[in-house]
Scaffold this active site. Structure first.
Site, mmCIF file in Angstrom:
data_model
loop_
_atom_site.group_PDB
_atom_site.id
_atom_site.type_symbol
_atom_site.label_atom_id
_atom_site.label_comp_id
_atom_site.label_asym_id
_atom_site.label_seq_id
_atom_site.Cartn_x
_atom_site.Cartn_y
_atom_site.Cartn_z
ATOM 1 N N SER A 178 -23.731 21.373 32.095
ATOM 2 C CA SER A 178 -24.215 21.249 30.723
ATOM 3 C C SER A 178 -25.102 22.395 30.253
ATOM 4 C CB SER A 178 -24.989 19.931 30.570
ATOM 5 O OG SER A 178 -26.096 19.892 31.443
ATOM 6 N N HIS A 206 -19.344 16.430 29.745
ATOM 7 C CA HIS A 206 -19.037 17.530 28.819
ATOM 8 C C HIS A 206 -17.592 17.997 28.924
ATOM 9 C CE1 HIS A 206 -23.066 18.333 27.154
ATOM 10 N NE2 HIS A 206 -23.510 17.923 28.323
ATOM 11 N N LYS A 237 -20.974 11.920 23.388
ATOM 12 C CA LYS A 237 -20.804 13.350 23.088
ATOM 13 C C LYS A 237 -19.546 13.536 22.254
ATOM 14 C CE LYS A 237 -23.668 15.035 26.870
ATOM 15 N NZ LYS A 237 -24.297 13.755 27.221
#
Length: 388
Positions: A178, A206, A237
Site C-alpha cells: 500500500s 489494494h 477501497k
C-alpha cells in the site's frame, strides 16, 4: 495525561503533527475540504463507486427492507439473507469455493490469522506487510519470522531453517503493497510454499478491484486460482463501501464462523452496505469500463510525473508515491499542496520507515486528464519552490 501531552509536543517539534481534514461532501475527484474545493489524490475510491448512483439506490432499497442495522452478530440473529447472498457473490466473482465477510479489512486480518494458526505453528511475513497483518500475527499463538521485502531468497532461507521445527507454516504477503504500489511475487511464493509444505495467505486490499480481469485481484492477475489458501480483500477501497472478506474453501468458512473473533463478538455488517457491495460486484461483472479508466488515468499520471523528474519508487499499480525522505519536509510539502488546491497525504513514520517519507498519490477512474494535468503542474511548481 502529561506523558501523552509530552509525546504530542514531540510530534509538533518534529513537524509531523497533523490535524484531521474535514471533507464536506462525497468522496469524489474534486472534494470540498475545510471549505475549499481541491483535487483529491488521497482516496482509495479507485473506481468511483463510493458515490455511485447504483450503489446508493441499492443501499436505500435495503434500508426499506431490512432497516439500518443487523441487530446482532452473525452467529445469533444478525445473519440476514442478504449477508449470505453477499458471501456467495464474492466467492463467485473471485472464482473461489467460499467467502466470508467481516466488518472491515482490519477485522478480517485480526480474526482470520489467529483462527487458522496455533501454538506449534510458524507465520512468515513480508517485512512491509500492512499494519493489520502485523497486529493479526501478534494475536496468534504461533511463532513468527519476517523475510526481506519481496526477497524470495530470504523467504527460502527462513523456510529451509525453520520448516521442520513446526506443525504448520503460513506465508503471509500483501498482494499490492500500500505504500509503494509494487506487486507481490506471488507465483514464486506459491512455488516455495508447495516445495516446503506451507500455506499461503494474500491480503489483496489494494489488488481487489484493480488487478486481474475486471478487478478480480492479484491471484487472478497471476492465474493462481486454487493455489492460494487464504485470500483477503477489502470492500472499502475499489468497491467503495465498507468491510473485508476472506475467500478460500468451505471448510475455512465453517471454521471461521466458529473461531473468527470479530464475527463472534461484533454486530454484523449493515444490510444497506451489503446491498451496495453486491451491486458493485454486479457492475464489475458487467463491464471492464471502470478498471480500464482507472489504469488509463494511472499510466498517464505516472508518465507525467516521471517526465518532470519525480522519483515514484517501484510502483506497478495506481498507487503512486513521490519519494521525499525527510519527514518534516514531507508534511510541509503535503500542507503546501493543499494550500494550492491539491490534497495528497504525506506518509511518514511509523507508517513507513524513518527517512522514507513520501506523498502517496491515489488516482481514480473519476479523474479527468485536465484534473491530472492541473495536479501535476501544482505538484511540480510547489516542489521547485521548496527545492525538493
Amino acid at each position: 495525561m502529561s506523558n501523552i501531552n509530552e509525546k504530542l509536543q514531540q510530534l509538533k517539534d518534529q513537524g509531523v503533527y497533523r490535524v484531521l481534514p474535514v471533507n464536506e461532501g462525497p468522496c469524489e475527484a474534486i472534494i470540498r475540504l475545510n471549505g475549499k474545493d481541491v483535487i483529491n489524490l488521497s482516496s482509495n475510491n479507485y473506481l468511483g463507486f463510493a458515490n455511485h448512483p447504483r450503489l446508493k439506490e441499492a443501499a436505500k432499497n435495503a434500508i426499506d427492507t431490512y432497516g439500518v442495522g443487523a441487530g446482532a452478530v452473525r452467529t445469533i440473529v444478525g445473519n440476514m439473507d442478504i449477508h449470505e447472498v453477499l458471501d456467495q457473490t464474492i466467492a463467485r466473482f473471485k472464482h473461489e469455493e467460499a467467502a466470508l465477510v467481516f466488518q472491515s479489512g482490519f477485522a478480517c486480518n485480526a480474526g482470520v490469522i489467529q483462527a487458522i494458526t496455533d501454538q506449534g505453528d510458524l507465520i512468515i511475513s513480508d517485512e512491509l506487510n500492512h499494519a493489520s497483518i502485523i497486529d493479526g500475527v501478534r494475536l496468534s499463538k504461533a511463532d513468527r519470522a519476517v523475510f526481506k521485502h519481496s526477497d524470495m531468497a530470504d523467504l527460502e532461507r527462513v523456510l529451509k531453517e525453520k520448516r521442520d521445527q513446526y506443525n504448520e507454516v503460513l506465508i503471509i504477503t500483501d498482494g499490492v503493497f500500500s505504500m509503494d504500489g509494487d506487486i507481490a511475487k506471488l507465483p514464486e511464493i506459491v512455488k516455495l510454499a508447495k516445495t516446503y509444505r506451507a500455506m499461503t495467505y494474500v491480503d489483496d486490499a489494494h489488488g481487489s478491484g484493480v488487478l486481474g480481469r475486471s478487478g478480480r485481484g492479484t491471484v487472478d492477475h497471476f492465474g493462481l486460482h486454487g493455489q492460494v489458501d487464504f485470500i483477503i480483500g477489502t470492500l472499502s477501497k475499489a468497491i467503495g463501501v465498507v468491510g473485508g472478506y476472506v475467500c478460500g474453501t468451505k471448510v475455512t468458512r465453517d471454521w471461521l464462523l466458529h473461531r473468527g473473533r470479530p464475527l463472534l463478538f461484533s454486530t454484523a455488517m449493515m444490510p444497506s452496505a451489503a446491498a451496495a457491495i453486491i451491486e458493485a460486484f454486479h457492475m464489475l461483472e458487467e463491464s471492464t469500463e471502470y478498471t480500464d479508466l482507472l489504469w488509463d488515468n494511472a499510466k498517464y499520471f505516472k508518465k507525467e510525473l516521471i517526465k518532470r523528474g519525480f522519483d515514484i519508487g517501484h510502483s506497478e499499480t495506481p498507487i503512486t508515491p513521490i519519494m521525499i525522505g525527510d519527514e518534516a519536509k514531507t508534511v510541509a510539502f503535503s500542507r503546501e499542496l493543499l494550500n494550492q488546491g491539491v490534497y495528497v497525504s504525506g506518509i511518514v513514520f511509523p507508517t513507513v520507515p524513518k527517512g522514507k517519507g513520501r506523498i502517496r498519490c491515489m488516482v481514480s477512474a473519476l479523474h479527468t486528464k485536465d484534473m491530472l494535468d492541473r495536479a501535476v503542474s501544482i505538484i511540480d511548481d510547489v516542489a521547485k519552490r521548496m527545492k525538493l
